[in-house]
Design a protein around this motif. Structure first.
Motif, PDB file in Angstrom:
ATOM      1  N   VAL A 154       0.860  -1.180   0.000  1.00  7.21           N
ATOM      2  CA  VAL A 154       0.000   0.000   0.000  1.00  7.21           C
ATOM      3  C   VAL A 154       0.896   1.230   0.000  1.00  7.21           C
ATOM      4  N   VAL A 155       0.581   2.181  -0.888  1.00 11.39           N
ATOM      5  CA  VAL A 155       1.363   3.402  -1.035  1.00 11.39           C
ATOM      6  C   VAL A 155       0.460   4.589  -0.729  1.00 11.39           C
ATOM      7  N   ALA A 156       0.953   5.515   0.080  1.00 13.37           N
ATOM      8  CA  ALA A 156       0.240   6.750   0.422  1.00 13.37           C
ATOM      9  C   ALA A 156      -1.134   6.471   1.037  1.00 13.37           C
ATOM     10  N   ASP A 157      -1.274   5.354   1.717  1.00 13.98           N
ATOM     11  CA  ASP A 157      -2.525   4.959   2.388  1.00 13.98           C
ATOM     12  C   ASP A 157      -3.714   4.870   1.450  1.00 13.98           C
ATOM     13  N   ARG A 158      -3.490   4.733   0.132  1.00 14.90           N
ATOM     14  CA  ARG A 158      -4.629   4.650  -0.781  1.00 14.90           C
ATOM     15  C   ARG A 158      -4.397   3.802  -2.021  1.00 14.90           C
ATOM     16  N   PHE A 159      -3.162   3.656  -2.479  1.00 14.50           N
ATOM     17  CA  PHE A 159      -2.884   2.894  -3.691  1.00 14.50           C
ATOM     18  C   PHE A 159      -2.405   1.494  -3.317  1.00 14.50           C
ATOM     19  N   VAL A 160      -3.077   0.480  -3.838  1.00 16.05           N
ATOM     20  CA  VAL A 160      -2.624  -0.896  -3.654  1.00 16.05           C
ATOM     21  C   VAL A 160      -1.899  -1.285  -4.938  1.00 16.05           C
ATOM     22  N   VAL A 161      -0.623  -1.617  -4.799  1.00 15.64           N
ATOM     23  CA  VAL A 161       0.212  -2.009  -5.932  1.00 15.64           C
ATOM     24  C   VAL A 161       0.503  -3.499  -5.784  1.00 15.64           C
ATOM     25  N   ALA A 162       0.194  -4.260  -6.824  1.00 14.90           N
ATOM     26  CA  ALA A 162       0.429  -5.704  -6.795  1.00 14.90           C
ATOM     27  C   ALA A 162       1.258  -6.106  -8.001  1.00 14.90           C
ATOM     28  N   LEU A 163       2.197  -6.995  -7.775  1.00 12.98           N
ATOM     29  CA  LEU A 163       3.037  -7.545  -8.842  1.00 12.98           C
ATOM     30  C   LEU A 163       2.948  -9.056  -8.775  1.00 12.98           C
ATOM     31  N   THR A 164       2.651  -9.680  -9.924  1.00 12.13           N
ATOM     32  CA  THR A 164       2.606 -11.137 -10.035  1.00 12.13           C
ATOM     33  C   THR A 164       3.612 -11.553 -11.083  1.00 12.13           C
ATOM     34  N   ILE A 165       4.455 -12.535 -10.756  1.00  8.01           N
ATOM     35  CA  ILE A 165       5.465 -13.056 -11.684  1.00  8.01           C
ATOM     36  C   ILE A 165       5.264 -14.559 -11.825  1.00  8.01           C
ATOM     37  N   ALA A 166       5.217 -15.043 -13.078  1.00  9.15           N
ATOM     38  CA  ALA A 166       5.086 -16.477 -13.323  1.00  9.15           C
ATOM     39  C   ALA A 166       5.813 -16.831 -14.617  1.00  9.15           C
ATOM     40  N   PRO A 167       6.619 -17.825 -14.614  1.00 12.41           N
ATOM     41  CA  PRO A 167       7.134 -18.495 -13.432  1.00 12.41           C
ATOM     42  C   PRO A 167       8.230 -17.655 -12.779  1.00 12.41           C
ATOM     43  N   ALA A 168       8.218 -17.652 -11.486  1.00 12.05           N
ATOM     44  CA  ALA A 168       9.230 -16.912 -10.728  1.00 12.05           C
ATOM     45  C   ALA A 168      10.438 -17.803 -10.498  1.00 12.05           C
ATOM     46  N   SER A 169      11.596 -17.191 -10.430  1.00  9.59           N
ATOM     47  CA  SER A 169      12.813 -17.974 -10.209  1.00  9.59           C
ATOM     48  C   SER A 169      12.963 -18.361  -8.739  1.00  9.59           C
ATOM     49  N   VAL A 170      12.470 -17.519  -7.831  1.00  2.29           N
ATOM     50  CA  VAL A 170      12.499 -17.814  -6.387  1.00  2.29           C
ATOM     51  C   VAL A 170      11.202 -17.271  -5.764  1.00  2.29           C
TER      52      VAL A 170
END
Length: 191
Positions: A154-170
C-alpha cells in the motif's frame, strides 16, 4: 361480435398498408444514438490515465509489452485501476495499481492480513507472508505448483500495488522486483 372485430382489424390493416408519407413532409430522421464514452473518474479518485503515467516501462529485468490498461469501477465502492503486462524472455509479470481512496475496506483488509501469516497447506498451497517493500508494509505470496510469486504493497494509504510473476525464479522474486518500482510517482498523485 366476431365479425365486427374482423372488420375493424381489416380496416386497420388496410389503412396501415395504404398510408404513405406526404411528399411535402420529409420523413423524420431517427435521433442519433450517443456513442458510449469512458466513465468519468469518480470524485476523490486519481484518473486511470494518471495512474497509467506512474507505471514504469521497465521493472527489474522485465520490459513492458504493451500499453497500460486503465479502468474505472463504479458501484458501491468506486475505484480506478490500471494494469500492465511485462516480459523477461518467457517469464511474465503483471503490475496492477488500484486507487482505493473511496474503498477503505481494501486498505483495512490489507492491514489485517499483515497480522495473519498463513503457511502453505496441502489443501491451500498458497503461502501468505507479511513483509516490507521499500520501507512500506507489504504482503508476499508464493504458489509452488505454478511457481507464481506475488507481492502487494500500500502506497500513500490509498494505492494498492500488486506484482505477479510467473514463473518466478524464487519465491521472493516479486518482493525483490517490486523494490525497484518508482513509488514516488504514486505518492505525488496521492497528495
Amino acid at each position: 361480435m366476431r365479425s365486427r372485430t374482423a372488420l375493424l382489424v381489416s380496416i386497420l390493416w388496410l389503412s396501415l398498408a395504404c398510408e404513405r408519407p406526404r411528399e411535402s413532409e420529409p420523413a423524420p430522421t431517427p435521433p442519433a444514438r450517443p456513442t458510449p464514452s469512458a466513465p468519468s473518474t469518480p470524485a476523490g479518485l486519481v484518473a486511470p490515465s494518471a495512474l497509467a503515467g506512474a507505471l514504469p516501462q521497465r521493472l527489474g529485468s522485465f520490459e513492458a509489452t504493451g500499453a497500460p490498461e486503465p479502468h474505472v469501477e463504479l458501484g458501491v465502492t468506486p475505484t480506478t485501476r490500471v494494469s500492465v503486462q511485462y516480459a523477461d524472455g518467457e517469464r511474465r509479470a503483471t503490475v496492477r495499481v488500484v486507487d482505493a481512496q473511496r474503498a477503505p475496506d481494501l486498505v483495512a483488509g490489507f492491514a489485517a492480513a499483515q497480522r495473519i501469516p498463513m503457511a502453505a497447506e496441502p489443501e491451500a498451497p498458497v503461502e501468505l507472508v507479511p513483509t516490507g517493500i521499500a520501507g512500506r508494509p507489504a504482503l508476499a505470496s508464493w504458489v509452488p505448483g505454478t511457481s507464481t510469486s506475488e507481492a502487494q504493497v500500500v502506497v500513500a494509504d490509498r494505492f494498492v500495488v500488486a506484482l505477479t510473476i510467473a514463473p518466478a525464479s524464487v519465491p521472493e522474486e516479486a518482493v525483490d522486483v517490486l523494490e525497484t518500482f518508482p513509488f514516488a510517482s504514486l505518492e505525488a498523485l496521492g497528495r
